[in-house]
Design a protein around this motif. Structure first.
Motif, PDB file in Angstrom:
ATOM      1  N   SER A   1       3.919  -0.130 -45.090  1.00  0.00           N
ATOM      2  CA  SER A   1       3.270  -1.095 -45.983  1.00  0.00           C
ATOM      3  C   SER A   1       4.054  -2.413 -46.075  1.00  0.00           C
ATOM      4  CB  SER A   1       3.083  -0.491 -47.377  1.00  0.00           C
ATOM      5  OG  SER A   1       4.357  -0.132 -47.881  1.00  0.00           O
ATOM      6  N   TYR A   2       5.270  -2.459 -45.527  1.00  0.00           N
ATOM      7  CA  TYR A   2       6.028  -3.716 -45.491  1.00  0.00           C
ATOM      8  C   TYR A   2       5.686  -4.531 -44.244  1.00  0.00           C
ATOM      9  CZ  TYR A   2       8.837  -0.925 -48.740  1.00  0.00           C
ATOM     10  OH  TYR A   2       9.251  -0.121 -49.764  1.00  0.00           O
TER      11      TYR A   2
ATOM     12  N   ASN B   1      14.228  -8.670 -55.272  1.00  0.00           N
ATOM     13  CA  ASN B   1      12.797  -8.355 -55.177  1.00  0.00           C
ATOM     14  C   ASN B   1      12.561  -7.038 -54.457  1.00  0.00           C
ATOM     15  OD1 ASN B   1      12.107 -10.814 -56.404  1.00  0.00           O
ATOM     16  ND2 ASN B   1      12.362 -11.887 -54.448  1.00  0.00           N
ATOM     17  N   SER B   2      13.632  -6.362 -54.089  1.00  0.00           N
ATOM     18  CA  SER B   2      13.500  -5.111 -53.337  1.00  0.00           C
ATOM     19  C   SER B   2      13.131  -3.978 -54.287  1.00  0.00           C
ATOM     20  CB  SER B   2      14.831  -4.783 -52.646  1.00  0.00           C
ATOM     21  OG  SER B   2      15.700  -4.134 -53.544  1.00  0.00           O
ATOM     22  N   PRO B   3      12.616  -2.877 -53.735  1.00  0.00           N
ATOM     23  CA  PRO B   3      12.249  -1.761 -54.610  1.00  0.00           C
ATOM     24  C   PRO B   3      13.448  -0.950 -55.089  1.00  0.00           C
ATOM     25  CG  PRO B   3      11.543  -1.345 -52.342  1.00  0.00           C
ATOM     26  CD  PRO B   3      12.202  -2.673 -52.344  1.00  0.00           C
TER      27      PRO B   3
ATOM     28  N   ASP C   1      17.091  -6.375 -46.518  1.00  0.00           N
ATOM     29  CA  ASP C   1      15.648  -6.272 -46.267  1.00  0.00           C
ATOM     30  C   ASP C   1      15.189  -4.823 -46.071  1.00  0.00           C
ATOM     31  OD1 ASP C   1      16.236  -5.534 -43.651  1.00  0.00           O
ATOM     32  OD2 ASP C   1      15.643  -7.437 -42.753  1.00  0.00           O
ATOM     33  N   ASP C   2      13.880  -4.680 -45.853  1.00  0.00           N
ATOM     34  CA  ASP C   2      13.255  -3.353 -45.712  1.00  0.00           C
ATOM     35  C   ASP C   2      13.646  -2.682 -44.405  1.00  0.00           C
ATOM     36  OD1 ASP C   2      11.434  -5.641 -44.712  1.00  0.00           O
ATOM     37  OD2 ASP C   2      10.684  -3.906 -43.616  1.00  0.00           O
ATOM     38  N   PHE C   3      14.169  -3.459 -43.475  1.00  0.00           N
ATOM     39  CA  PHE C   3      14.361  -2.995 -42.102  1.00  0.00           C
ATOM     40  C   PHE C   3      15.689  -2.271 -41.927  1.00  0.00           C
ATOM     41  CE2 PHE C   3      14.860  -3.808 -37.482  1.00  0.00           C
ATOM     42  CZ  PHE C   3      13.583  -3.448 -37.056  1.00  0.00           C
ATOM     43  N   GLU C   4      16.727  -2.790 -42.586  1.00  0.00           N
ATOM     44  CA  GLU C   4      18.040  -2.181 -42.408  1.00  0.00           C
ATOM     45  C   GLU C   4      18.962  -2.314 -43.617  1.00  0.00           C
ATOM     46  OE1 GLU C   4      19.676  -5.993 -39.847  1.00  0.00           O
ATOM     47  OE2 GLU C   4      20.172  -3.968 -39.216  1.00  0.00           O
TER      48      GLU C   4
ATOM     49  N   PRO D   1       1.085  -5.323 -47.250  1.00  0.00           N
ATOM     50  CA  PRO D   1       0.784  -5.608 -48.665  1.00  0.00           C
ATOM     51  C   PRO D   1       1.995  -5.429 -49.580  1.00  0.00           C
ATOM     52  CG  PRO D   1      -0.269  -3.562 -47.919  1.00  0.00           C
ATOM     53  CD  PRO D   1       0.271  -4.238 -46.709  1.00  0.00           C
ATOM     54  N   ALA D   2       2.966  -4.599 -49.171  1.00  0.00           N
ATOM     55  CA  ALA D   2       4.142  -4.378 -50.027  1.00  0.00           C
ATOM     56  C   ALA D   2       5.356  -5.170 -49.528  1.00  0.00           C
ATOM     57  CB  ALA D   2       4.467  -2.889 -50.086  1.00  0.00           C
ATOM     58  N   TYR D   3       5.134  -6.107 -48.597  1.00  0.00           N
ATOM     59  CA  TYR D   3       6.260  -6.898 -48.057  1.00  0.00           C
ATOM     60  C   TYR D   3       7.003  -7.605 -49.189  1.00  0.00           C
ATOM     61  CZ  TYR D   3       8.988 -10.376 -45.590  1.00  0.00           C
ATOM     62  OH  TYR D   3      10.035 -11.144 -45.143  1.00  0.00           O
TER      63      TYR D   3
END
Ligand SMILES: [Zn+2]
Length: 746
Positions: free
Chosen positions: A42-43, A85-87, A222-225, A52-54
């Motif tokens: 979803s990122y 802003n990260s989860p 970030d979401d990636f690493e 949508p969740a980026y």
């Protein structure tokens, strides 16, 4: 139905068997990239767009910095407001201390390799035989790390990285404000090359300063690493977070400052005349206006101010901040119309850059902004500076430092002119990749340098046709790609893990050549430009990864490019197509009853054989016959195909059977030039999928009205074919192509 059903069943079974046999370790050239790319989520979606969740982090900076012109010391203090802003909640933050690459503890010195006597690089990197030879002591002195009320925060420095422990976990949606005070002594760029540094001019005793990586900067989370806190070794550049900057720069009052942002206190630091010229430049679009003339700059060189000025700059939504200053600077500027905006293109240069710089720099900024805006997104920032420095090319948001210095008497070669214009276009172009389309340079050089070199080459091609050469084109990359492949790394290799001689090709010109091939030969300009723009629009002011580019290019064009990314980006294979064999046929008018005569494959051989293969068309075509369609093939159909009409279509035609071998390993489209007996030529393009059943050797039949006298593969050098000696028939024609190739390359 029964018979059809059984055929379909048989097909299903054989496909399943094939898949079973081939799946483990299958590395087919047309195998989809799915397993090599991260699973969409979803990122980041399977289409290559932000999901949508980026989310992404943000860091705002308020900085005060002073440069001492006598000691070359930079002293700064910053207040960073970091937005999570990260989860997930964060217990610590990582900052980059890039100047520590010059400090006592650095991995670059420790891992630099060399042999005794290997001294060629001493002047540009400060190393001899892999040993640092300069006495320069750089690196940060961190004086304080403190929270918003001045209370010290615990921190740990790991070479070029600093971890700051937070008093309480920073939860999703929260922000944290803290400060860092620091200083360091700037380095001499003549010794260390690099991206910032100063240049000293002994004739007049003045300096030109370019400050880069000069303040502790937030790492990307970030979401990636998670945290991108890979050490800075020198080659792999930066991964940075977007934010807003307010920067006050204090320098001697006779210096001119340019920076990553808009000057907000022009009336405090410019003279009345300078201010009037500055305002005029903002409204002038036909030619640059001088804000500081060459004469005025020359006058200033003679004395040194004892007072100071503080220049205030503001920049919104940038990932970094750099600045340059000198009392030697000549300053010209003009507005550029880009859509509904008029950013101001400005050049700062010492007299040593003239006459080249006053003639070309600001014009080159304009050309770059216009072409890049057309191909990606409209340039969003209010200013774009080009600063002249020696032997340099380095980019930051809204400002870049560029080489291209004429000889002492002001003369310069055509090559120098090309280098200078090219470097300005290139570095200004970096505003788009990676400053706005904000990729992680430390991991993937190609994502900024490759994409940027491609558009740099396009700008040169469109705006400077007289200067444009083969840099970044398929033809230009041939000498590199024909090198020893076992020694090479693929484009996808990490930025710091490439040998010096392959960093340039792998990071810059090979991806540019690949994209050129993609645009001109594989996809066509219309589909390519649409897809490239789509990628840029999707990822402007965000953090794209390789898969986001690969997926976006396919998603927006309906062209399956997995084979292309796999071959060009993940391997060191090259393109080498051999036109191995040519046969020539003509249809005989006689009809053969399939019941009465067995069909044999015809040879179609041509004479003058060498190694069992024909070398020219001398023997003429071989006649062959077509067999009528056998009854059983019609199955339950009542009507019949008109065999005679089919034969009529082929009668009197020249039928050529060509065998191609893939010697280089990369599957490639085929571009075939046919020359006919009447002297006319035809170019025929075959998609790379022609290799999808057999990746190594294919045979294909072509029907031509006219008799063919010559066949050449890749006549315009658009495929990056590394050996053109095996590209033509008759064979002798290759010599002239080789000569042509040599001629074009000289
Ligand atoms: Zn670059």
């Amino acid at each position: 139905m029964k018979r059809l059903f059984s055929v379909a069943m048989a097909l299903c079974i054989s496909t399943a068997l094939l898949a079973q046999q081939q799946t483990p370790g299958w590395k087919g050239k047309f195998e989809q990239l799915d397993q090599a790319l991260p699973t969409p989520n979803s990122y980041r979606t399977g289409s290559g767009a932000p999901g949508p969740a980026y989310w992404q982090q943000r860091a705002d900076y308020v900085i005060n910095v002073e440069v001492d012109d006598k000691t070359q010391m930079l002293t700064g203090s910053e207040t960073i407001t970091y937005y999570n802003n990260s989860p997930e909640a964060l217990r610590y933050l990582w900052l980059q201390l890039d100047q520590n690459i010059f400090g006592d503890q650095n991995m670059t010195d420790a891992t630099e390799t060399g042999v005794v006597g290997d001294s060629a690089s001493v002047l540009v990197f400060g190393y001899m035989s892999g040993v640092r030879v300069s006495d320069y002591k750089g690196g940060y002195t961190i004086k304080a790390v403190k929270d918003a009320v001045g209370k010290a925060l615990p921190y740990t420095i790991n070479k070029t990285m600093m971890r700051v422990d937070l008093p309480a976990p920073l939860k999703t949606g929260e922000k944290f404000t803290f400060g860092v005070d620091w200083s360091y002594k700037e380095y001499d760029r003549q010794v260390f090359s690099g991206r910032g540094g100063y240049e000293f001019f002994p004739e007049d005793g003045n300096y030109v300063y370019t400050f880069a990586q000069w303040f502790p900067r937030m790492c990307v989370f970030d979401d990636f690493e998670g945290w991108q806190n890979k050490q800075f070794l020198g080659m792999g550049e930066f991964a940075l977070t977007f934010g807003n900057y307010k920067v006050k720069i204090t320098v001697p009052s006779d210096h001119i400052v340019g920076a990553s942002g808009v000057l907000v206190n022009a009336k405090d630091v410019l003279s009345k005349t300078q201010l009037e010229r500055y305002e005029l430049a903002k409204k002038t679009t036909d030619k640059p206006v001088f804000i500081v003339t060459a004469e005025e700059a020359a006058q200033k060189e003679k004395t040194k101010a004892t007072t100071k000025s503080t220049w205030e700059f503001s920049a919104d939504n940038v990932r970094d901040f750099a600045f340059a200053h000198s009392r030697k600077f000549i300053w010209d500027a003009m507005a550029v119309k880009i859509g509904d905006k008029t950013p101001v293109a400005m050049s700062l240069y010492p007299k040593e850059g003239n006459p080249l710089w006053e003639r070309e720099s600001t014009k080159a900024i304009k050309n770059a902004l216009e072409v890049y805006s057309e191909r990606t997104i409209q340039y969003p920032y209010p200013v774009a500076y080009s600063v002249h420095t020696a032997n340099q090319g380095m980019e930051y948001p809204m400002i870049c430092f560029n080489g291209g210095r004429p000889n002492k008497d002001g003369s310069y070669s055509q090559q120098k002119l090309f280098d200078m214009v090219m470097v300005v276009v290139h570095e200004v172009g970096h505003n788009f990749f990676p400053m706005i389309i904000n990729s992680d340079e430390r991991q993937w050089t190609w994502m900024d340098e490759g994409l940027n070199t491609f558009l740099e080459k396009e700008t040169m091609r469109v705006r400077y046709p007289a200067l444009a050469g083969t840099r970044g084109t398929p033809k230009g990359i041939v000498p590199f790609m024909k090198g020893e492949r076992s020694q090479m790394r693929p484009i996808m290799a990490n930025s710091d893990d490439m040998r010096g001689q392959e960093f340039g090709p792998n990071g810059y010109t090979k991806p540019s050549a690949a994209l050129t091939l993609l645009r001109e030969t594989v996809m066509g300009p219309e589909l390519f430009d649409k897809a490239f723009k789509e990628y840029a629009e999707r990822w402007a002011f965000k953090h794209p990864k390789p898969a986001d580019f690969f997926r976006s290019m396919e998603d927006a064009s309906a062209v399956d490019l997995d084979w292309f990314w796999r071959g060009w980006f993940y391997t060191t294979d090259n393109v080498d197509v051999e036109l191995d064999e040519v046969k020539w046929f003509k249809l005989k008018s006689e009809t053969i009853d399939p019941e009465k005569k067995a069909v044999k494959a015809k040879q179609g051989d041509l004479n003058a054989k060498k190694d069992g293969k024909a070398t020219d068309f001398g023997a003429g075509p071989e006649e062959f016959t077509l067999v009528n369609t056998p009854d059983q093939l019609y199955g339950e159909f009542k009507s019949r195909v008109d065999d005679n009409a089919v034969k009529q279509k082929l009668s009197n035609k020249n039928i050529y059977q060509l065998k191609f071998k893939n010697k280089g390993g990369l599957v490639t489209p085929l571009v075939i030039e046919w020359t006919y007996k009447d002297g006319s030529k035809e170019i025929e393009r075959i998609p790379a999928e022609v290799w999808r059943i057999n990746e190594n050797e294919i045979t294909k039949v072509f029907v031509k009205e006219k008799e063919v006298t010559n066949i050449v593969i890749d006549p315009n050098f658009e495929l990056a074919d590394v050996d053109v000696n095996n590209n033509a028939f008759p064979k002798k024609a290759t010599e002239s192509k080789v000569d042509q190739f040599k001629k074009n390359n000289n």
